[in-house]
Design an enzyme around this catalytic site. Structure first.
Site, mmCIF file in Angstrom:
data_model
loop_
_atom_site.group_PDB
_atom_site.id
_atom_site.type_symbol
_atom_site.label_atom_id
_atom_site.label_comp_id
_atom_site.label_asym_id
_atom_site.label_seq_id
_atom_site.Cartn_x
_atom_site.Cartn_y
_atom_site.Cartn_z
ATOM 1 N N HIS A 67 0.832 -1.206 0.000
ATOM 2 C CA HIS A 67 0.000 0.000 0.000
ATOM 3 C C HIS A 67 0.866 1.255 0.000
ATOM 4 O O HIS A 67 0.522 2.256 -0.647
ATOM 5 C CB HIS A 67 -0.922 -0.015 1.227
ATOM 6 N N GLU A 70 1.833 1.999 -3.513
ATOM 7 C CA GLU A 70 0.739 2.595 -4.298
ATOM 8 C C GLU A 70 0.757 4.114 -4.160
ATOM 9 O O GLU A 70 0.565 4.847 -5.133
ATOM 10 C CB GLU A 70 -0.604 2.042 -3.831
ATOM 11 N N HIS A 71 0.991 4.594 -2.949
ATOM 12 C CA HIS A 71 1.068 6.039 -2.721
ATOM 13 C C HIS A 71 2.322 6.641 -3.350
ATOM 14 O O HIS A 71 2.273 7.673 -4.017
ATOM 15 C CB HIS A 71 1.074 6.321 -1.213
ATOM 16 N N GLU A 147 -4.805 8.267 6.706
ATOM 17 C CA GLU A 147 -5.788 7.427 6.029
ATOM 18 C C GLU A 147 -6.270 6.309 6.957
ATOM 19 O O GLU A 147 -7.474 6.020 7.044
ATOM 20 C CB GLU A 147 -5.178 6.836 4.761
#
Length: 444
Positions: A67, A70-71, A147
């Site tokens: 993840h 992805e950022h 997040e």
């Protein structure tokens, strides 16, 4: 009607799917796989660059890396700043995004067909040439923690994360996709860089596009973009093997987990192991879900919301992966009504298993599914995602007509037998809200 197997050792495939679209697939010598679905008359195109690595593939020291990547891939490359990436898509009125799953990660865009070269160039640059700059890494660590905090403020998200762990226990698919505050704070830039280098290679890459796209042109665009990034596409490699589609032995995590929150609603999930992604009964499962909790005419919606007014949101679902899955029933209700709602959720599912469904319900569900699929595949993004799933997950492409044939072949007895099997499996209950464990004493 089209049903096609995608062998990993067959370099080229081409066939016509429903609606006169043309599907083509090419495996380059380097192992890069390129798939297209040309849709006559489409003036937009959706494209994705995907790798078959997800949160389940992380090991000690790398938890949260997938993840994190992805950022970070949006934060700049050797050729573009983060602003340049954003401006590129804004300048053509396109949209871009990414998604991290438990079993694969995708970077995708939807643009006017004439802007496809730009989309390929930008996404390829992001995927191959990310700097993973140390300063940006620390900035993005803060963003990801925010997040996670935002998700933790959503009790339904909290319930679903806890539900996966309750059903799947220590299995890697039971872990949260985004990691936890602890793992995100612990992961290092070097660990993420190692994860990037190990999983973002030519033999891992699947490029899929649908809409106003010509296969030969996309091949040229992909080749040019990857070579410009320094990838050696002359080095021969076979595509990475797909995951084995076979049910793993799972030990349940917990029978009951209540997360106490001083909120006005109790979020209740009840479930057990479901059907994995490639199970031949997945069509019967879709029908079962539709009848039990898939819409406003479903049994759960009618019994719990319409007849009794006990909940606003109520539904059922099956989440299937390559070797594990969970089936669940959800309702959000007043804490004072939690026992009653829990009893109704369980009794409605058990009634479906014991009494089966009517032919009228079967016909209604098949019509619902057929119409929903037809509307879904009006979207080039949905068609692109189908290509990714066919290549990365199942190795099998089914067009709309073939899919509908499978759904229409489901019988009422198929649904009943499946419900009997699922209902007999070990059950878990997860709840988030201002309630205590004793609310569920009669159900565990």
């Amino acid at each position: 009607m089209t049903e096609v197997i995608f062998p990993l050792n067959q370099a080229d495939l081409s066939f016509t799917a429903s609606g006169d679209s043309t599907v083509r697939r090419t495996i380059l010598p380097s192992g890069v796989r390129v798939l297209t679905e040309h849709v006559p008359g489409a003036q937009s195109a959706s494209i994705s660059f995907s790798v078959a690595v997800g949160s389940r593939d992380e090991s000690g020291g790398h938890f949260g890396s997938t993840h994190f990547l992805e950022h970070l891939l949006f934060k700049g490359t050797k050729n573009r700043s983060a602003l340049d990436i954003a401006v590129a898509f804004d300048s053509v009125g396109g949209s871009s995004n990414a998604s991290t799953g438990k079993e694969h990660t995708s970077y995708y865009a939807r643009v006017q067909d004439s802007a496809l070269p730009l989309a390929v160039d930008v996404i390829a640059d992001m995927l191959t040439s990310s700097l993973i700059d140390p300063t940006e890494f620390e900035n993005e660590r803060t963003v990801i923690l925010e997040e996670l905090a935002m998700n933790d403020d959503d009790p339904q998200d909290v319930a679903h994360e806890a539900f996966a762990e309750a059903i799947l226990g220590e299995h890697a698919l039971g872990r949260p996709i985004g990691g936890t505050q602890e793992t995100i704070n612990s992961v290092t830039r070097d660990a993420v860089w190692d994860h990037y280098q190990a999983n973002y290679r030519a033999q891992d890459l699947v490029v899929a596009a649908a809409g106003g796209v010509e296969h030969s042109e996309l091949l040229e665009l992909v080749d040019k973009a990857l070579v410009s990034a320094g990838w050696n596409l002359d080095a021969k490699a076979s595509p990475v093997a797909r995951r084995i589609q076979e049910q793993s032995k799972i030990s349940r995590g917990s029978a009951l987990k209540v997360i106490h929150r001083p909120i006005a609603q109790a979020n209740v999930l009840i479930g057990m192991q479901g059907l994995i992604a490639d199970d031949s009964r997945r069509y019967a499962m879709a029908v079962l879900n539709t009848i039990l909790g898939g819409g406003m005419s479903s049994r759960l919606f009618q019994e719990i919301r319409e007849k009794r007014g006990l909940a606003y949101s109520v539904y059922s679902f099956n989440q299937g992966y390559s070797d594990a899955a969970y089936f669940g029933l959800y309702a959000g209700c007043s804490p004072a009504k939690t026992t009653e709602v829990t009893k109704l959720l369980i009794s409605e599912f058990e009634r479906l298993a014991s009494d089966g469904i009517t032919e009228e319900e079967l016909t209604l569900a098949q019509g619902n599914i057929s119409g929903g699929l037809a509307l879904k595949f009006e979207s080039t993004q949905a068609r692109m995602s189908r290509l990714v799933s066919a290549e990365v997950v199942t190795g099998q492409f089914l067009d709309l007509d073939e899919s509908l044939k499978h759904f229409k072949a489901v019988t009422a007895e198929d649904v009943r037998l499946l419900a009997v099997e699922i209902a007999s499996r070990e059950r878990s209950i997860v709840a988030v809200g201002d309630i205590t464990e004793k609310v569920f004493k009669d159900f565990i």
